[in-house]
Scaffold this motif. Structure first.
Motif, PDB file in Angstrom:
ATOM      1  N   GLY A 117       0.831  -1.191   0.000  1.00 46.68           N
ATOM      2  CA  GLY A 117       0.000   0.000   0.000  1.00 46.68           C
ATOM      3  C   GLY A 117       0.867   1.243   0.000  1.00 46.68           C
ATOM      4  O   GLY A 117       1.874   1.317  -0.696  1.00 46.68           O
ATOM      5  N   ILE A 162     -13.646  -6.229   6.584  1.00 47.57           N
ATOM      6  CA  ILE A 162     -12.442  -5.587   6.044  1.00 47.57           C
ATOM      7  C   ILE A 162     -12.477  -4.069   6.234  1.00 47.57           C
ATOM      8  O   ILE A 162     -11.478  -3.460   6.647  1.00 47.57           O
ATOM      9  CB  ILE A 162     -12.264  -5.931   4.553  1.00 47.57           C
ATOM     10  N   ASP A 163     -13.589  -3.446   5.945  1.00 44.78           N
ATOM     11  CA  ASP A 163     -13.664  -1.983   6.040  1.00 44.78           C
ATOM     12  C   ASP A 163     -13.386  -1.487   7.453  1.00 44.78           C
ATOM     13  O   ASP A 163     -12.626  -0.537   7.651  1.00 44.78           O
ATOM     14  CB  ASP A 163     -15.035  -1.486   5.567  1.00 44.78           C
ATOM     15  N   CYS A 168     -11.749  -3.055   9.761  1.00 50.70           N
ATOM     16  CA  CYS A 168     -10.344  -3.343  10.071  1.00 50.70           C
ATOM     17  C   CYS A 168      -9.435  -2.280   9.462  1.00 50.70           C
ATOM     18  O   CYS A 168      -8.468  -1.830  10.094  1.00 50.70           O
ATOM     19  CB  CYS A 168      -9.967  -4.733   9.559  1.00 50.70           C
ATOM     20  N   ASN A 169      -9.753  -1.865   8.237  1.00 57.49           N
ATOM     21  CA  ASN A 169      -8.987  -0.786   7.613  1.00 57.49           C
ATOM     22  C   ASN A 169      -9.109   0.509   8.416  1.00 57.49           C
ATOM     23  O   ASN A 169      -8.134   1.255   8.591  1.00 57.49           O
ATOM     24  CB  ASN A 169      -9.467  -0.555   6.180  1.00 57.49           C
ATOM     25  N   CYS A 182      -6.886   0.266  11.478  1.00 58.27           N
ATOM     26  CA  CYS A 182      -5.481   0.423  11.126  1.00 58.27           C
ATOM     27  C   CYS A 182      -5.165   1.886  10.847  1.00 58.27           C
ATOM     28  O   CYS A 182      -4.122   2.405  11.283  1.00 58.27           O
ATOM     29  CB  CYS A 182      -5.148  -0.435   9.912  1.00 58.27           C
ATOM     30  N   VAL A 208      -3.607   2.263   5.707  1.00 58.06           N
ATOM     31  CA  VAL A 208      -4.284   0.963   5.752  1.00 58.06           C
ATOM     32  C   VAL A 208      -3.365  -0.120   5.198  1.00 58.06           C
ATOM     33  O   VAL A 208      -2.383   0.160   4.520  1.00 58.06           O
ATOM     34  CB  VAL A 208      -5.619   0.984   4.968  1.00 58.06           C
ATOM     35  N   ARG A 209      -3.721  -1.387   5.499  1.00 60.89           N
ATOM     36  CA  ARG A 209      -2.943  -2.540   5.046  1.00 60.89           C
ATOM     37  C   ARG A 209      -3.885  -3.536   4.378  1.00 60.89           C
ATOM     38  O   ARG A 209      -3.985  -4.697   4.751  1.00 60.89           O
ATOM     39  CB  ARG A 209      -2.188  -3.153   6.227  1.00 60.89           C
ATOM     40  N   GLN A 210      -4.574  -3.032   3.364  1.00 59.15           N
ATOM     41  CA  GLN A 210      -5.616  -3.776   2.674  1.00 59.15           C
ATOM     42  C   GLN A 210      -5.119  -5.103   2.105  1.00 59.15           C
ATOM     43  O   GLN A 210      -5.786  -6.133   2.231  1.00 59.15           O
ATOM     44  CB  GLN A 210      -6.178  -2.901   1.536  1.00 59.15           C
ATOM     45  N   LEU A 228      -4.699  -7.705   4.773  1.00 56.99           N
ATOM     46  CA  LEU A 228      -6.000  -8.136   5.286  1.00 56.99           C
ATOM     47  C   LEU A 228      -6.659  -9.111   4.329  1.00 56.99           C
ATOM     48  O   LEU A 228      -7.216 -10.140   4.750  1.00 56.99           O
ATOM     49  CB  LEU A 228      -6.901  -6.924   5.511  1.00 56.99           C
ATOM     50  N   LEU A 229      -6.599  -8.823   3.033  1.00 53.73           N
ATOM     51  CA  LEU A 229      -7.192  -9.722   2.040  1.00 53.73           C
ATOM     52  C   LEU A 229      -6.466 -11.061   2.013  1.00 53.73           C
ATOM     53  O   LEU A 229      -7.100 -12.119   1.885  1.00 53.73           O
ATOM     54  CB  LEU A 229      -7.160  -9.067   0.656  1.00 53.73           C
TER      55      LEU A 229
END
Length: 288
Positions: free
Chosen positions: A80, A170-171, A173-174, A177, A184-186, A189-190
């Motif tokens: 990211g 996910i949202d 969690c973003n 972060c 963010v560390r998308q 996470l995915l």
């Protein structure tokens, strides 16, 4: 890119055996020098790890060749806005020729070309050579860390619900972060969702923290130490290599030690470029 006696080029999948073997040997010698447990499980495990690393689409790799043979490698992780660097390793036989410096400079130049807001790495605090090199290249020490190992606690913390995350989480969690780190560390996470390792903690009906996996390559963020304690307590396994914990968080470190976990080595989080002092509690990954 050429230097006096060696060339640098992008890594290829077929480089895994040589790169993995060199990394295992280099870190083995370093760990034995300080009477530490060898970080890599075996040469075979290291080669397997490098094979996976060289296949990843979000990792840029560079190898150094001397007389047609690989003598070192380095990696830049695109996660990211912030990139992670490592592992950097050089054949012990060829150390002292500035190969490590050139491998690091190569990925830093690439990071600038790609316009990352910042780059980070985790350095072995007992390795004075790498600390000197990274400092000279422009990195700043940001956080003292410790690698902790032990047996999974598998406990419950009253008032906190820990569960496997879903894509719908996910949202939030973003958002967590971003609140803690400012980015963010998308991608991670995915990846954790795909590997079914992402775990969240809920308190008073709200998600208050998450952990991707309890290991060196995982990270966690939470509103408070109590949220993170709930995540650590509920973990069913701790990676054989352990996990990283910021030692300035004395309350959390003391709690882990009282629960039977133990410190095995000191590490240092270093950065260049964008860095926001964390607001909240967190566990970094070996990448940052």
């Amino acid at each position: 890119m050429k230097s006096t006696n060696f060339i640098l080029r992008e890594g290829r999948i077929e480089d895994a055996h040589e790169c993995g073997s060199i990394s295992y040997q280099a870190f083995k010698i370093l760990d034995e020098r300080y009477n530490l447990t060898i970080d890599w499980a075996s040469p075979e495990a290291t080669i397997k790890s490098f094979s996976s690393l060289l296949k990843r689409q979000n990792v840029y790799s560079v190898v150094a060749e001397l007389d047609g043979h690989i003598v070192g490698s380095n990696f830049l992780w695109n996660n990211g806005a912030i990139a992670g660097i490592g592992p950097l390793s050089v054949n012990p036989i060829t150390q002292g020729r500035s190969i490590g410096r050139h491998l690091m400079q190569y990925v830093l130049d690439y990071a600038r070309q790609q316009e990352f807001a910042g780059v980070r790495l985790v350095q072995a605090a007992y390795n004075s050579s790498s600390l000197s090199l990274y400092t000279k290249l422009g990195f700043r020490v940001r956080e003292p860390l410790a690698v902790l190992k032990g047996t999974a606690l598998q406990l419950e913390v009253l008032g906190y619900v820990v569960r496997k995350a879903t894509a719908a989480d996910i949202d939030i969690c973003n958002q967590l972060c971003f609140q803690v780190h400012g980015h963010v560390r998308q991608i991670e996470l995915l990846d954790a969702i795909e590997q079914q390792t992402l775990t969240v903690v809920e308190h008073n009906g709200c998600i208050t923290g998450y952990i991707t996996v309890l290991g060196l390559d995982g990270h966690a963020v939470a509103h408070s130490n109590q949220d993170l304690k709930a995540l650590l307590s509920a973990a069913t396994a701790i990676s054989e290599s352990g996990f990283l914990l910021p030692t300035r968080n004395t309350e959390l470190l003391r709690w882990c030690l009282e629960k039977g976990l133990h410190i095995v080595r000191p590490m240092t989080l270093m950065s260049m470029g964008l860095y926001n002092e964390p607001v909240g509690t967190f566990l970094p990954s070996i990448l940052y």
